[in-house]
Design a protein around this motif. Structure first.
Motif, short mmCIF file in Angstrom:
data_model
loop_
_atom_site.label_atom_id
_atom_site.label_comp_id
_atom_site.label_asym_id
_atom_site.label_seq_id
_atom_site.Cartn_x
_atom_site.Cartn_y
_atom_site.Cartn_z
N ASP A 252 0.85 -1.18 0.00
CA ASP A 252 0.00 0.00 0.00
C ASP A 252 0.89 1.24 0.00
O ASP A 252 1.85 1.32 0.77
N ASP A 256 -1.85 9.65 2.23
CA ASP A 256 -3.16 10.28 2.43
C ASP A 256 -3.62 10.90 1.11
O ASP A 256 -2.88 11.68 0.51
N ILE A 271 -8.61 7.07 -8.93
CA ILE A 271 -7.92 7.16 -7.64
C ILE A 271 -8.36 8.43 -6.94
O ILE A 271 -8.65 9.44 -7.58
N ASP A 272 -8.42 8.32 -5.61
CA ASP A 272 -8.86 9.44 -4.78
C ASP A 272 -7.66 10.39 -4.59
O ASP A 272 -6.65 10.00 -4.04
N ILE A 335 -3.82 0.14 -9.16
CA ILE A 335 -4.92 0.47 -8.27
C ILE A 335 -5.78 -0.76 -8.07
O ILE A 335 -6.12 -1.45 -9.04
N GLU A 336 -6.03 -1.09 -6.81
CA GLU A 336 -6.83 -2.27 -6.50
C GLU A 336 -7.90 -1.83 -5.51
O GLU A 336 -7.57 -1.33 -4.43
N ASN A 337 -9.15 -2.00 -5.89
CA ASN A 337 -10.28 -1.56 -5.05
C ASN A 337 -10.08 -0.12 -4.56
O ASN A 337 -10.27 0.16 -3.39
N ARG A 339 -7.49 1.39 -3.91
CA ARG A 339 -6.25 1.62 -3.14
C ARG A 339 -5.07 1.71 -4.09
O ARG A 339 -4.99 0.97 -5.07
N LEU A 341 -1.45 0.82 -4.88
CA LEU A 341 -0.38 -0.11 -4.50
C LEU A 341 0.87 0.25 -5.29
O LEU A 341 0.79 0.65 -6.46
#
Ligand code: TXA
Ligand code: MG
Length: 346
Positions: A252, A256, A271-272, A335-337, A339, A341
């Motif tokens: 991960d 933030d 992605i956020d 990006i996984e779910n 998140r 990585l």
């Protein structure tokens, strides 16, 4: 410190350096025929002496007064003034500090009004990109001042129209070898009926030594989402990854989202991220090239800790964009779910 053309001419004649605009990126210019002046470029940039410099001149005729023409190089010179650099054999009128002792010298006629006005009153100007070695090439006058200090003389020619460095070519007997991808595309060269020769890894580093160095460190770490990185090994029917060792190489990113800036192209990356820079909302690769280095440099002034980008379509100037993205990337990501990585270095 902003200077005008006549200030710049006095400085160059006195053997000093001046930041100059071109259509690609800003250059750090010195009189190429004055070795004492050229040494200052290497010192200011902290550039290794084995990495030679491009000579800028006002016209193709002026270039062929220094470098030897062959039929294909003359065809390529039709791109001048423009973002193309030609390696030509030279007859030792260019000091060896400029060429790192090579029998080839790199030449370019920039397509920028101010640069051409300056070059009309000078001889060849040796000018690498006006950044410290390994950093991002500047595409605005203020980026040059950030690199070399507020008192460093720069001619302000506005934001660079192209935004990515010139295409470096070597014209051989039966075709052209492209040693650095850039704004003049393979498609444009091939469109003139000129064959493109495959890059030979072993020569390429010798012929364009700068390409072997790591490059373009952006202001903060850059995670590149590579579609070509093998995805996680296929899951079994229980939804487990069969090879835990492989999976464990991804961790991960732990950053933030408020401190992530996404470098989107056309559509937003999934992605956020608090800040989003869009290289081109229209999906226009030329516009993306123009914005790329400016965005690389932006987070320096903020609390952003990570840039996340993905490769763009590998066509036209997109190839040069992807080349710069890969050289700039500090991590490979996926990006996984939702998140982010990143891949542990092996
Ligand atoms: O768009 C550009 O090309 C910009 C603007 C200022 O003209 N200049 C630029 O210069 O990008 P620089 O020094 O950052 O990159 C020049 C590249 C380096 O990778 C260098 O190794 C290669 O050109 N080069 C220069 N002279 C050479 C030579 N004689 N033989 C082989 N490679 C050469
Ligand atoms: Mg450079």
């Amino acid at each position: 410190m902003r200077v005008n053309i006549s200030n710049a001419l006095s400085l160059l004649r006195a053997g000093e350096l001046v930041g100059i605009p071109t259509e690609t990126v800003y250059g750090l210019a010195a009189d190429a025929l004055n070795p004492t002046a050229v040494v200052k470029i290497f010192e200011a940039k902290n550039r290794p002496a084995f990495n030679p410099l491009i000579c800028h001149l006002a016209s193709a005729d002026a270039v062929f007064g220094f470098g030897k023409a062959n039929p294909l190089s003359e065809r390529l010179a039709e791109f001048w003034p423009g973002p193309l650099t030609l390696l030509l054999k030279h007859e030792n009128r260019i000091p060896s500090i400029v060429t790192s002792g090579s029998e080839y010298c790199a030449f370019r006629v920039p397509a920028h009004k101010t640069a051409l006005e300056l070059l009309a009153s000078t001889g060849p100007l040796a000018a690498p990109s006006a950044n410290k070695s390994g950093q991002v090439s500047p595409v605005r006058a203020e980026m040059v001042e950030r690199a070399f200090g507020p008192d460093f003389p720069v001619i302000d020619g506005g934001p660079c129209e192209v935004g990515i460095e010139s295409t470096i070519c070597l014209a051989e007997k039966h075709g052209v070898r492209i040693l650095r991808s850039g704004s003049i595309t393979i498609e444009e060269i091939a469109g003139k009926g000129i064959p493109i020769l495959e890059k030979q890894a072993e020569n390429a580093a010798v012929l364009a030594p700068g390409q072997a160095l790591s490059h373009y460190a952006p202001a903060v770490p850059l995670v590149l989402l590579e579609e070509h990185v093998p995805p996680a090994e296929p899951m079994n029917s229980l939804g487990e990854t069969p090879n835990p060792a492989w999976a464990s190489r991804w961790r991960d990113a732990g950053t933030d989202p408020a401190r992530i800036a996404a470098l989107d192209f056309h559509l937003p990356l999934p992605i956020d991220a608090r800040i989003r820079f869009n290289l081109s909302e229209q999906g226009n690769l030329r516009e993306a090239a123009r914005n790329l280095f400016f965005y690389f440099d932006l987070p320096g002034a903020s609390d952003i800790q990570m840039l996340v980008a993905a490769t763009v379509p590998d066509q036209g100037i997109g190839r040069a964009i992807n080349d710069r993205l890969r050289r700039a990337a500090t991590h490979t990501g996926r990006i996984e779910n939702g998140r982010l990585l990143i891949l542990e270095r092996a």
